[in-house]
Design a protein around this motif. Structure first.
Motif, mmCIF file in Angstrom:
data_model
loop_
_atom_site.group_PDB
_atom_site.id
_atom_site.type_symbol
_atom_site.label_atom_id
_atom_site.label_comp_id
_atom_site.label_asym_id
_atom_site.label_seq_id
_atom_site.Cartn_x
_atom_site.Cartn_y
_atom_site.Cartn_z
ATOM 1 N N PRO A 266 0.790 -1.236 0.000
ATOM 2 C CA PRO A 266 0.000 0.000 0.000
ATOM 3 C C PRO A 266 0.822 1.285 0.000
ATOM 4 N N LEU A 267 2.116 1.197 0.365
ATOM 5 C CA LEU A 267 2.919 2.426 0.306
ATOM 6 C C LEU A 267 3.475 2.658 -1.096
ATOM 7 N N HIS A 268 3.362 1.653 -1.961
ATOM 8 C CA HIS A 268 3.873 1.784 -3.337
ATOM 9 C C HIS A 268 2.652 1.778 -4.261
ATOM 10 N N GLY A 269 2.609 0.884 -5.231
ATOM 11 C CA GLY A 269 1.510 0.910 -6.211
ATOM 12 C C GLY A 269 0.155 0.602 -5.610
ATOM 13 N N ALA A 303 -5.229 6.545 9.377
ATOM 14 C CA ALA A 303 -5.792 7.615 8.559
ATOM 15 C C ALA A 303 -4.697 8.399 7.835
ATOM 16 N N ARG A 304 -3.848 7.721 7.132
ATOM 17 C CA ARG A 304 -2.852 8.392 6.292
ATOM 18 C C ARG A 304 -3.597 8.927 5.072
ATOM 19 N N LEU A 305 -3.193 10.046 4.554
ATOM 20 C CA LEU A 305 -3.848 10.552 3.341
ATOM 21 C C LEU A 305 -3.229 9.827 2.145
ATOM 22 N N MET A 306 -3.894 8.759 1.727
ATOM 23 C CA MET A 306 -3.331 7.931 0.661
ATOM 24 C C MET A 306 -3.324 8.723 -0.649
ATOM 25 N N GLY A 307 -2.282 8.471 -1.464
ATOM 26 C CA GLY A 307 -2.174 9.232 -2.710
ATOM 27 C C GLY A 307 -1.477 10.576 -2.498
ATOM 28 N N PHE A 308 -0.996 10.814 -1.281
ATOM 29 C CA PHE A 308 -0.249 12.035 -0.976
ATOM 30 C C PHE A 308 1.153 11.679 -0.516
ATOM 31 N N GLY A 309 2.099 12.525 -0.843
ATOM 32 C CA GLY A 309 3.472 12.340 -0.374
ATOM 33 C C GLY A 309 4.272 11.493 -1.344
ATOM 34 N N HIS A 310 5.561 11.742 -1.357
ATOM 35 C CA HIS A 310 6.439 10.975 -2.237
ATOM 36 C C HIS A 310 7.862 11.075 -1.723
ATOM 37 N N ARG A 311 8.604 9.987 -1.850
ATOM 38 C CA ARG A 311 9.987 10.009 -1.400
ATOM 39 C C ARG A 311 10.808 11.051 -2.159
ATOM 40 N N VAL A 312 10.530 11.237 -3.422
ATOM 41 C CA VAL A 312 11.389 12.109 -4.229
ATOM 42 C C VAL A 312 10.738 13.459 -4.531
ATOM 43 N N SER A 359 4.338 21.921 5.284
ATOM 44 C CA SER A 359 5.674 21.892 5.910
ATOM 45 C C SER A 359 6.384 20.559 5.637
ATOM 46 N N ARG A 360 5.618 19.502 5.429
ATOM 47 C CA ARG A 360 6.249 18.206 5.129
ATOM 48 C C ARG A 360 6.392 17.971 3.626
ATOM 49 N N LYS A 361 6.015 18.969 2.847
ATOM 50 C CA LYS A 361 6.105 18.892 1.378
ATOM 51 C C LYS A 361 5.334 17.696 0.837
ATOM 52 N N PRO A 364 -0.222 15.728 -3.916
ATOM 53 C CA PRO A 364 -0.839 14.544 -4.521
ATOM 54 C C PRO A 364 0.179 13.829 -5.409
ATOM 55 N N ASN A 365 0.201 12.523 -5.325
ATOM 56 C CA ASN A 365 1.089 11.765 -6.209
ATOM 57 C C ASN A 365 0.278 11.082 -7.310
ATOM 58 N N VAL A 366 0.962 10.280 -8.113
ATOM 59 C CA VAL A 366 0.353 9.668 -9.298
ATOM 60 C C VAL A 366 -0.901 8.862 -8.965
HETATM 61 N N1 CMC Z 1 -0.406 11.301 4.955
HETATM 62 C C1 CMC Z 1 -0.056 11.829 6.138
HETATM 63 N N2 CMC Z 1 1.213 12.071 6.533
HETATM 64 C C2 CMC Z 1 2.168 11.711 5.684
HETATM 65 C C3 CMC Z 1 1.901 11.141 4.435
HETATM 66 C C4 CMC Z 1 0.553 10.940 4.065
HETATM 67 N N3 CMC Z 1 0.226 10.421 2.887
HETATM 68 N N4 CMC Z 1 3.060 10.878 3.777
HETATM 69 C C5 CMC Z 1 4.034 11.270 4.616
HETATM 70 N N5 CMC Z 1 3.500 11.782 5.747
HETATM 71 C C6 CMC Z 1 4.234 12.363 6.877
HETATM 72 C C7 CMC Z 1 4.906 11.289 7.719
HETATM 73 O O1 CMC Z 1 4.048 10.840 8.755
HETATM 74 C C8 CMC Z 1 6.130 12.021 8.213
HETATM 75 O O2 CMC Z 1 5.705 12.889 9.230
HETATM 76 P P1 CMC Z 1 6.668 13.134 10.527
HETATM 77 O O3 CMC Z 1 7.907 13.792 9.968
HETATM 78 O O4 CMC Z 1 5.869 14.011 11.424
HETATM 79 O O5 CMC Z 1 6.947 11.780 11.115
HETATM 80 C C9 CMC Z 1 6.543 12.891 7.026
HETATM 81 O O6 CMC Z 1 5.317 13.143 6.323
HETATM 82 C C10 CMC Z 1 7.569 12.260 6.108
HETATM 83 O O7 CMC Z 1 7.017 11.047 5.619
HETATM 84 P P2 CMC Z 1 7.836 9.701 5.413
HETATM 85 O O8 CMC Z 1 6.884 8.554 5.586
HETATM 86 O O9 CMC Z 1 9.059 9.735 6.264
HETATM 87 O O10 CMC Z 1 8.280 9.840 3.898
HETATM 88 P P3 CMC Z 1 8.818 8.683 2.965
HETATM 89 O O11 CMC Z 1 9.590 9.338 1.894
HETATM 90 O O12 CMC Z 1 9.483 7.627 3.765
HETATM 91 O O13 CMC Z 1 7.454 8.042 2.382
HETATM 92 C C11 CMC Z 1 5.545 7.665 1.059
HETATM 93 C C12 CMC Z 1 6.913 8.353 1.151
HETATM 94 C C13 CMC Z 1 5.046 7.758 -0.368
HETATM 95 C C14 CMC Z 1 5.678 6.187 1.453
HETATM 96 C C15 CMC Z 1 4.563 8.376 2.029
HETATM 97 O O14 CMC Z 1 4.426 9.726 1.645
HETATM 98 C C16 CMC Z 1 3.202 7.700 2.081
HETATM 99 O O15 CMC Z 1 3.009 6.763 2.855
HETATM 100 N N6 CMC Z 1 2.208 8.160 1.234
HETATM 101 C C17 CMC Z 1 0.914 7.504 1.181
HETATM 102 C C18 CMC Z 1 0.999 6.265 0.318
HETATM 103 C C19 CMC Z 1 1.104 6.606 -1.146
HETATM 104 O O16 CMC Z 1 0.357 7.414 -1.664
HETATM 105 N N7 CMC Z 1 2.025 5.920 -1.842
HETATM 106 C C20 CMC Z 1 2.215 6.089 -3.275
HETATM 107 C C21 CMC Z 1 3.521 6.736 -3.611
HETATM 108 S S1 CMC Z 1 3.585 7.331 -5.316
HETATM 109 C C22 CMC Z 1 3.450 5.915 -6.281
HETATM 110 C C23 CMC Z 1 4.626 5.027 -6.165
HETATM 111 O O17 CMC Z 1 5.739 5.401 -6.542
HETATM 112 O O18 CMC Z 1 4.419 3.895 -5.741
#
Ligand code: CMC
Length: 435
Positions: A266-269, A303-312, A359-361, A364-366
């Motif tokens: 769930p954290l990837h595709g 309650a993570r906001l799925m579809g938000f956030g990205h490593r890069v 603040s956490r940048k 929305p991701n793909v």
């Molecule tokens: N909702 C709420 N908070 C978030 C989210 C989110 N979607 N993503 C990151 N954060 C918070 C996280 O809790 C952390 O907060 P704190 O610094 O207070 O502990 C901070 O932002 C940094 O997050 P991280 O988990 O350390 O970042 P990461 O680079 O390790 O993870 C990620 C990247 C994509 C796994 C993560 O953003 C996430 O779980 N997103 C939701 C799942 C998602 O949409 N995944 C698809 C990614 S794009 C398609 C792909 O390439 O597969």
């Protein structure tokens, strides 16, 4: 890539070590630590590889700060607008946009291999009906090695490599459509090689003996775009998996099967399915988007906001921009008014104006809008991540091929051991349960 006479100095234990700096064609700089242990006895530690380059690669460039994504130098925006998925596959696999005759040849080769061996049908019946389609396609892809054992030839003759690449591209859509049909208990459709790659897949998915499938150019166009947007994304989790599995000289099919399993998380595709689940839950429970956002901010892991956030990507994900627009276009053209799209837009608006996300940048991701398009195309939720896999396939294959061509050593990271130091064996009658 070049060394351009740049160096980094490392001071440790009173000695100074000089390490070369590698500069990429887009001026990304990396300290080359490949000799670090020999020189200093040290290794580097970087859990999650947040700051580690695992390879040099000429396939995909992305700049997460400015939201740039390019395949072989071409901007994703231009490819999504003007190219077909097959053209993009050629670009990734062979390094350049194909000429018309190269493209025709490749499409013909792929079409010729689109059938599955009849013995594979039995496997679809053998798996329990509870198997997620990602599990089905991983198992079936793994099984391809048994049907095509020459894919294991460690000498990798180029014609065998080409055939294995083509077979992978050709058979995964058939496997995916049959996984769906099996889940429904519907008869399988054989591939129609008179139509293009995307239409062939849609026909296998939706044609029924009772109602032939009419190819809808709106759906074919949408699928084409979505597959292009997913086609490669440099060293992400599943792609790194392909390269590391392939580096042991396992077959391409085994490497792809491993990548499918990695992608399913769930954290990837797997996030594209999770987004829809999240949006539906919000709709069904009647909670406001504000309440949901507050729950996300409270740190509640459920309650993570799925579809938000990205490593890069730390500014915006260029794929998400294109998909959001495509989502509006497709729903308009199909005359669909999906309340989940409204909820998604509200969530996006709320998050982009909230300091927690800003603040956490987190942008929305793909995966944020792609599920809404798939839903409009009648593709069921459990198939969303399978669609991602179909798109990512040429990227995985291109990265595998590049890894082979550069004769990359077997992937084998090191570790810092933090367990017990040496202790004497304790006989059974002297052991004490300390828990
Ligand atoms: N909702 C709420 N908070 C978030 C989210 C989110 N979607 N993503 C990151 N954060 C918070 C996280 O809790 C952390 O907060 P704190 O610094 O207070 O502990 C901070 O932002 C940094 O997050 P991280 O988990 O350390 O970042 P990461 O680079 O390790 O993870 C990620 C990247 C994509 C796994 C993560 O953003 C996430 O779980 N997103 C939701 C799942 C998602 O949409 N995944 C698809 C990614 S794009 C398609 C792909 O390439 O597969």
């Amino acid at each position: 890539m070049s060394e351009q006479n740049k160096f980094a100095k490392l001071e440790y234990d009173g000695k100074v070590y000089t390490l070369p700096v590698i500069i990429g064609t887009e001026n990304e700089a990396a300290i080359d630590i490949s000799k670090l242990r020999d020189m200093t006895g040290l290794i580097t530690l970087d859990p999650g590889y947040k700051n580690t380059g695992s390879t040099q690669s000429a396939i995909t460039f992305l700049d997460g700060e400015t939201g740039i994504l390019r395949y072989r130098g071409y901007d994703i925006e231009e490819l999504a607008e003007h190219a077909s998925f097959m053209e993009v596959a050629c670009l990734l696999l062979f390094g350049d946009l194909p000429t018309q005759s190269q493209l025709t040849r490749f499409e013909k080769d792929v079409a010729e291999h689109s059938l599955l061996h009849e013995d594979m049908r039995k496997f679809f019946d053998a798996l329990p009906s509870t198997t997620h389609p990602m599990g089905v396609i991983a198992a079936m892809t793994s099984a391809l090695t048994s049907f095509y054992p020459r894919s294991l030839d460690p000498y990798r003759p180029p014609h065998e490599v080409y055939r294995t690449m083509v077979r992978s591209m050709a058979k995964l859509p058939t496997i995916a459509a049959w996984a769906y049909k099996a889940s429904k208990g519907h008869p399988f459709n054989y591939p129609d090689n008179t139509v293009d790659y995307c239409s062939r897949f849609l026909k296998m998915m939706f044609a029924m003996p009772t109602s032939p499938y009419e190819i809808d150019p709106v759906l074919v166009g949408a699928l084409n775009k979505l597959l292009i947007l997913h086609a490669d994304h440099e060293q992400n989790c599943s792609t790194s998996t392909v390269r590391i599995v392939g580096s042991s000289l396992a077959s391409l099919y085994s490497a792809i099967a491993a990548a499918i399993n990695a992608l399913g998380g769930p954290l990837h595709g797997g996030a594209n399915q999770e987004v829809l689940v999240m949006l539906r839950k919000i709709k069904e429970s009647g909670v406001s988007t504000k309440t949901f956002i507050d729950k996300v901010k409270s740190g509640d892991k459920s309650a993570r906001l799925m579809g938000f956030g990205h490593r890069v990507y730390k500014n915006f994900d260029p794929r998400a921009k294109i998909i959001k627009k495509a989502c509006d276009d497709v729903l308009n053209k199909l005359g669909i008014n999906d309340p989940l799209l409204g909820i998604a837009k509200e969530l996006e608006e709320a998050a982009l104006n909230d300091d927690y996300f800003v603040s956490r940048k987190l942008y929305p991701n793909v995966d944020f809008y792609s599920g809404i398009i798939y839903q409009a195309m009648n593709i069921p939720e459990e198939m969303f991540t399978v669609m991602f896999a179909l798109g990512r396939l040429p990227g995985w294959i291109a990265q595998w091929k590049e890894m082979l061509d550069m004769k990359q050593a077997i992937g084998r990271p090191r570790q810092v051991y933090i367990g017990a130091t040496q202790r004497a064996f304790v006989p059974m009658d002297k052991r004490v349960d300390t828990k």
